[in-house]
Scaffold this active site. Structure first.
Site, PDB file in Angstrom:
ATOM      1  N   GLY A 175    -137.630  76.145  35.443  1.00  0.00           N
ATOM      2  CA  GLY A 175    -138.400  77.433  35.411  1.00  0.00           C
ATOM      3  C   GLY A 175    -139.519  77.333  36.343  1.00  0.00           C
ATOM      4  N   HIS A 176    -139.560  77.937  37.445  1.00  0.00           N
ATOM      5  CA  HIS A 176    -140.600  77.833  38.604  1.00  0.00           C
ATOM      6  C   HIS A 176    -141.481  78.965  38.529  1.00  0.00           C
ATOM      7  CE1 HIS A 176    -137.477  75.213  40.753  1.00  0.00           C
ATOM      8  NE2 HIS A 176    -137.663  74.762  39.987  1.00  0.00           N
ATOM      9  N   GLN A 226    -135.818  70.507  38.851  1.00  0.00           N
ATOM     10  CA  GLN A 226    -136.004  69.507  38.174  1.00  0.00           C
ATOM     11  C   GLN A 226    -136.734  68.325  38.837  1.00  0.00           C
ATOM     12  OE1 GLN A 226    -132.402  70.738  38.074  1.00  0.00           O
ATOM     13  NE2 GLN A 226    -133.554  71.883  36.527  1.00  0.00           N
ATOM     14  N   THR A 240    -138.212  76.743  28.134  1.00  0.00           N
ATOM     15  CA  THR A 240    -137.835  76.734  26.788  1.00  0.00           C
ATOM     16  C   THR A 240    -139.111  76.960  25.858  1.00  0.00           C
ATOM     17  OG1 THR A 240    -138.512  74.544  26.737  1.00  0.00           O
ATOM     18  CG2 THR A 240    -136.145  75.297  27.235  1.00  0.00           C
ATOM     19  N   ALA A 292    -154.917  69.122  40.095  1.00  0.00           N
ATOM     20  CA  ALA A 292    -156.036  68.320  39.850  1.00  0.00           C
ATOM     21  C   ALA A 292    -156.980  68.844  39.028  1.00  0.00           C
ATOM     22  CB  ALA A 292    -156.615  68.145  41.448  1.00  0.00           C
ATOM     23  N   ASP A 341    -141.406  70.267  36.556  1.00  0.00           N
ATOM     24  CA  ASP A 341    -142.619  70.984  36.232  1.00  0.00           C
ATOM     25  C   ASP A 341    -143.747  70.553  37.203  1.00  0.00           C
ATOM     26  OD1 ASP A 341    -140.684  72.566  34.434  1.00  0.00           O
ATOM     27  OD2 ASP A 341    -141.302  71.163  32.731  1.00  0.00           O
ATOM     28  N   GLU A 342    -143.595  70.088  37.958  1.00  0.00           N
ATOM     29  CA  GLU A 342    -144.566  69.743  38.975  1.00  0.00           C
ATOM     30  C   GLU A 342    -145.512  70.760  39.516  1.00  0.00           C
ATOM     31  OE1 GLU A 342    -141.393  68.523  39.543  1.00  0.00           O
ATOM     32  OE2 GLU A 342    -141.232  66.483  39.370  1.00  0.00           O
ATOM     33  N   SER A 366    -153.562  70.890  44.918  1.00  0.00           N
ATOM     34  CA  SER A 366    -153.658  72.453  44.288  1.00  0.00           C
ATOM     35  C   SER A 366    -154.589  72.206  43.112  1.00  0.00           C
ATOM     36  CB  SER A 366    -152.312  72.428  43.609  1.00  0.00           C
ATOM     37  OG  SER A 366    -152.041  73.576  42.882  1.00  0.00           O
ATOM     38  N   LYS A 379    -143.429  73.089  41.566  1.00  0.00           N
ATOM     39  CA  LYS A 379    -142.460  73.432  42.690  1.00  0.00           C
ATOM     40  C   LYS A 379    -142.700  74.929  43.174  1.00  0.00           C
ATOM     41  CE  LYS A 379    -139.078  71.581  40.583  1.00  0.00           C
ATOM     42  NZ  LYS A 379    -139.779  70.898  39.440  1.00  0.00           N
ATOM     43  N   GLY A 380    -142.225  75.637  42.080  1.00  0.00           N
ATOM     44  CA  GLY A 380    -142.538  77.202  42.510  1.00  0.00           C
ATOM     45  C   GLY A 380    -143.603  77.651  43.095  1.00  0.00           C
ATOM     46  N   LYS A 381    -144.702  77.261  42.686  1.00  0.00           N
ATOM     47  CA  LYS A 381    -146.262  77.460  43.276  1.00  0.00           C
ATOM     48  C   LYS A 381    -146.034  77.000  44.940  1.00  0.00           C
ATOM     49  CE  LYS A 381    -150.686  76.523  44.326  1.00  0.00           C
ATOM     50  NZ  LYS A 381    -152.214  76.376  43.854  1.00  0.00           N
ATOM     51  N   ARG A 385    -112.884  69.409  38.082  1.00  0.00           N
ATOM     52  CA  ARG A 385    -111.805  70.427  38.940  1.00  0.00           C
ATOM     53  C   ARG A 385    -111.265  71.347  38.348  1.00  0.00           C
ATOM     54  NH1 ARG A 385    -109.236  65.136  41.618  1.00  0.00           N
ATOM     55  NH2 ARG A 385    -108.816  65.007  39.181  1.00  0.00           N
TER      56      ARG A 385
HETATM   57  P1  GDP Z   1    -142.127  73.782  38.490  1.00  0.00           P
HETATM   58  O1  GDP Z   1    -141.023  74.026  37.437  1.00  0.00           O
HETATM   59  O2  GDP Z   1    -142.203  72.830  39.200  1.00  0.00           O
HETATM   60  O3  GDP Z   1    -142.055  75.112  39.503  1.00  0.00           O
HETATM   61  O4  GDP Z   1    -143.390  74.082  37.855  1.00  0.00           O
HETATM   62  P2  GDP Z   1    -143.557  75.093  36.418  1.00  0.00           P
HETATM   63  O5  GDP Z   1    -143.774  76.147  36.828  1.00  0.00           O
HETATM   64  O6  GDP Z   1    -142.360  74.878  35.363  1.00  0.00           O
HETATM   65  O7  GDP Z   1    -144.801  74.541  35.883  1.00  0.00           O
HETATM   66  C1  GDP Z   1    -146.088  74.160  36.580  1.00  0.00           C
HETATM   67  C2  GDP Z   1    -147.148  74.907  35.793  1.00  0.00           C
HETATM   68  O8  GDP Z   1    -148.400  74.650  36.306  1.00  0.00           O
HETATM   69  C3  GDP Z   1    -147.020  76.418  35.880  1.00  0.00           C
HETATM   70  O9  GDP Z   1    -147.530  77.334  34.626  1.00  0.00           O
HETATM   71  C4  GDP Z   1    -147.952  76.777  37.159  1.00  0.00           C
HETATM   72  O10 GDP Z   1    -148.279  78.269  36.927  1.00  0.00           O
HETATM   73  C5  GDP Z   1    -148.994  75.826  36.898  1.00  0.00           C
HETATM   74  N1  GDP Z   1    -149.732  75.221  37.902  1.00  0.00           N
HETATM   75  C6  GDP Z   1    -149.388  74.956  39.150  1.00  0.00           C
HETATM   76  N2  GDP Z   1    -150.145  74.490  40.049  1.00  0.00           N
HETATM   77  C7  GDP Z   1    -151.051  74.302  39.061  1.00  0.00           C
HETATM   78  C8  GDP Z   1    -152.391  73.961  39.469  1.00  0.00           C
HETATM   79  O11 GDP Z   1    -153.032  73.163  40.566  1.00  0.00           O
HETATM   80  N3  GDP Z   1    -153.405  73.981  38.229  1.00  0.00           N
HETATM   81  C9  GDP Z   1    -153.211  74.266  37.366  1.00  0.00           C
HETATM   82  N4  GDP Z   1    -153.987  74.673  36.354  1.00  0.00           N
HETATM   83  N5  GDP Z   1    -151.728  74.938  36.851  1.00  0.00           N
HETATM   84  C10 GDP Z   1    -150.982  74.834  37.949  1.00  0.00           C
HETATM   85  P1  IMO Z   2    -137.818  72.425  36.668  1.00  0.00           P
HETATM   86  O1  IMO Z   2    -137.033  72.867  37.897  1.00  0.00           O
HETATM   87  C1  IMO Z   2    -138.622  69.886  33.221  1.00  0.00           C
HETATM   88  C2  IMO Z   2    -134.996  68.398  31.275  1.00  0.00           C
HETATM   89  C3  IMO Z   2    -134.750  68.873  29.900  1.00  0.00           C
HETATM   90  C4  IMO Z   2    -133.832  67.418  29.354  1.00  0.00           C
HETATM   91  C5  IMO Z   2    -133.060  67.251  30.748  1.00  0.00           C
HETATM   92  C6  IMO Z   2    -131.639  67.555  30.578  1.00  0.00           C
HETATM   93  O2  IMO Z   2    -138.515  73.448  36.071  1.00  0.00           O
HETATM   94  O3  IMO Z   2    -138.840  71.421  37.068  1.00  0.00           O
HETATM   95  P2  IMO Z   2    -130.458  69.941  31.063  1.00  0.00           P
HETATM   96  O4  IMO Z   2    -130.948  71.496  30.472  1.00  0.00           O
HETATM   97  O5  IMO Z   2    -130.502  69.848  32.514  1.00  0.00           O
HETATM   98  O6  IMO Z   2    -129.133  69.367  30.361  1.00  0.00           O
HETATM   99  O7  IMO Z   2    -131.701  69.211  30.225  1.00  0.00           O
HETATM  100  O8  IMO Z   2    -133.623  67.706  31.729  1.00  0.00           O
HETATM  101  N1  IMO Z   2    -135.107  69.564  32.323  1.00  0.00           N
HETATM  102  C7  IMO Z   2    -136.207  69.796  32.775  1.00  0.00           C
HETATM  103  N2  IMO Z   2    -137.306  69.289  32.563  1.00  0.00           N
HETATM  104  N3  IMO Z   2    -138.266  70.902  34.163  1.00  0.00           N
HETATM  105  C8  IMO Z   2    -136.982  71.086  34.713  1.00  0.00           C
HETATM  106  O9  IMO Z   2    -136.680  72.075  35.621  1.00  0.00           O
HETATM  107  C9  IMO Z   2    -136.030  70.811  33.658  1.00  0.00           C
HETATM  108  N4  IMO Z   2    -134.450  71.061  33.904  1.00  0.00           N
HETATM  109  C10 IMO Z   2    -134.355  70.104  32.871  1.00  0.00           C
HETATM  110  O10 IMO Z   2    -135.772  68.995  29.140  1.00  0.00           O
HETATM  111  O11 IMO Z   2    -134.724  66.533  29.060  1.00  0.00           O
HETATM  112 MG    MG Z   3    -140.348  74.057  35.501  1.00  0.00          MG
END
Ligand code: GDP
Ligand code: IMO
Ligand code: MG
Length: 455
Positions: free
Chosen positions: A57-58, A254, A331, A362, A30-31, A443, A33-35, A160
């Site tokens: 979830g990106h 992840q 989730t 930031a 959730d860093e 960002s 990545k999608g953005k 397998r």
């Molecule tokens: P991903 O799984 O790495 O693609 O990240 P997620 O989408 O799960 O979570 C990142 C969240 O931070 C999303 O709600 C984005 O819309 C939001 N986001 C991304 N970059 C920034 C940013 O620079 N500032 C803020 N406030 N939100 C951001």
């Molecule tokens: P993105 O791509 C954050 C976490 C789950 C759990 C562990 C194992 O959006 O960054 P799993 O369903 O893979 O068996 O769960 O990994 N987890 C994530 N946490 N972002 C994700 O994906 C994740 N995908 C799995 O919360 O702790």
């Molecule tokens: Mg995510």
């Protein structure tokens, strides 16, 4: 000799052109990545997912739209780009159909820009039941899985006995499915799984009234839907693109600290989320890999169980969660929040060979007088280290912090690195000096345009 050299030069020139860049998370997912994939995608011809599945979830935001992708690569909104779901991915056809439905309003030509590896493993409904049963059996020590069936599907791959996307084209697919379901049923018996009671643990299965036949019917109709897409030998597709001088961006899911080998085991996901996963998850050679973009938040979050040394269980943690809207994109669970942790970040940079750092969110720290950065861990024996202990679950560590002054202002007017507030520049310089890698993107908001880049 002359002709050999000529040949050699042509060859090495070709190698220079062929390139796979990687963008992956350095923390617990959730860093953002999608953005960033969406922002940099126009520089590439192909965007490919190499591991994970609907646990991801990106989130992408542009032109007033907010969109969350789970299995479809984040280059999908760019018409000229081929998006590939690689062989290393585990694919849920029901969720895939939902994702496609949600994309309808964007008029995307999927025939032109979406390709699915025939070697990707299929998530069948009983994988999700097994995920739930396994989590329930672990009680307090549950992993905190997204319950999307990720671990049981990868288990079947390694055993397998899994089903692959290409199998759906086989006239005997139903019987392969039945064989796998029979194995799953005996495992569910072992867990004493009760459909009528336990199914309630999976939110989106509730609509089926605990009726497995209904879930299966939905699954088989989603399989027919999946058949209408480009099911390909994606390793050939990607390598052909590379040999024509095209560029590929591998999109991680992840984060590195959830990697099956190097993450905080057993609180990890079931795939190699690190750069190493790209070669096996797409079928590309190590020599094709060029840049590795490592993405991290200006602080840390984690969703699910497991060690998190810098976690803040106080008002500061709550403040970060509220301002950063730290609730899971898949989730909806509240994410655990804490300060930036450099020992884990260094570890991730080392594992991935990161060439550029990208710091996200930031803006979430705009309103803090002071910001802490963890530079090392104090161990139980009193010593300090900046390396991760073998088992962070059993070996409790106490973070050692350096305190920095907050920038305390709205970052939205800032467009370049040079003009950034001095405190933010100091924060970045400190990270760069510790990591020995440049921070090339900052960002400052979820939208495409809220990105300061010197890439
Ligand atoms: P991903 O799984 O790495 O693609 O990240 P997620 O989408 O799960 O979570 C990142 C969240 O931070 C999303 O709600 C984005 O819309 C939001 N986001 C991304 N970059 C920034 C940013 O620079 N500032 C803020 N406030 N939100 C951001
Ligand atoms: P993105 O791509 C954050 C976490 C789950 C759990 C562990 C194992 O959006 O960054 P799993 O369903 O893979 O068996 O769960 O990994 N987890 C994530 N946490 N972002 C994700 O994906 C994740 N995908 C799995 O919360 O702790
Ligand atoms: Mg995510």
């Amino acid at each position: 000799m002359q002709s050999f050299l000529k040949k050699y030069n042509t060859f090495s020139k070709k190698i220079e052109i062929m390139a796979v860049d990687i963008l992956l998370g350095l923390q617990w997912g959730d860093e953002g990545k999608g953005k960033i994939v969406d922002v940099i995608a126009p520089k590439y011809d192909v965007v490919a997912r190499f591991q994970g599945g609907p646990n991801a979830g990106h989130t992408l935001e542009f032109d007033g739209h907010k969109h969350v992708l789970h299995q479809i690569p984040s280059g999908i909104f760019h018409a000229a780009i081929k998006n590939v779901i690689g062989n290393g991915v585990v694919l849920d056809p029901i969720i895939f159909r939902k994702e496609i439905d949600a994309l309808k309003k964007f008029n995307i030509d999927f025939a032109k820009n979406l390709f699915i590896s025939k070697k990707a493993q299929l998530i069948i409904p009983s994988h999700r039941l097994l995920d739930l049963a396994s989590e329930k059996s672990k009680g307090e020590s549950k992993i905190g899985s997204t319950l999307k069936g990720i671990s049981p599907t990868y288990q079947d791959k390694i055993a397998r006995q899994g089903l692959r996307v290409g199998d759906i084209l086989d006239k005997n697919f139903k019987s392969y499915y039945t064989t796998l379901l029979t194995i799953h049923k005996s495992k569910l018996d072992f867990y004493q799984f009760d459909l009528s009671k336990d199914l309630a643990g999976i939110k989106d299965f509730e609509k089926y009234d605990f009726d497995f036949a209904k879930i299966e019917a939905d699954f088989f109709s989603a399989i027919e839907f999946l058949k209408t897409f480009n099911l390909v030998d994606s390793e050939y597709l990607i390598n052909q693109e590379l040999s024509q001088g095209k560029s590929v961006l591998a999109e991680g899911a992840q984060g590195s600290l959830l990697d099956i080998d190097f993450g905080s085991y057993p609180f990890v996901t079931s795939s190699n989320t690190t750069a190493a996963g790209v070669c096996s998850g797409l079928g590309v050679a190590p020599s094709t890999i060029k840049e590795v973009f490592g993405i991290f938040k200006a602080y840390c979050t984690r969703v699910g169980s497991g060690p998190f040394p810098t976690e803040l269980l106080d008002v500061v943690g709550n403040k970060i969660r509220e301002i950063g809207r730290e609730f899971g994109s898949t989730t909806g669970r509240p994410r655990r929040c804490g300060w930036l942790d450099l020992p884990t970040l260094k570890y991730s940079c080392m594992l991935n060979g990161v060439t550029h750092l990208l710091m996200m969110k930031a803006d979430v720290l705009n309103d803090f007088d002071e910001i802490n950065i963890c530079t090392g861990y104090k161990l139980a024996n009193g010593s300090t280290t900046d390396q991760l202990p073998y088992d962070m679950v059993k070996e409790a560590v106490t973070p050692v912090y350096t305190t920095m002054k907050g920038w305390h202002c709205d970052l939205s007017p800032y467009k370049t690195f040079d003009t950034m507030p001095v405190e933010l520049k100091e924060y970045l310089t400190f990270i760069e000096s510790e990591m020995k890698v440049p921070v090339s993107v900052v960002s400052i908001g979820p939208d495409r345009n809220q990105t300061i880049s010197r890439l």
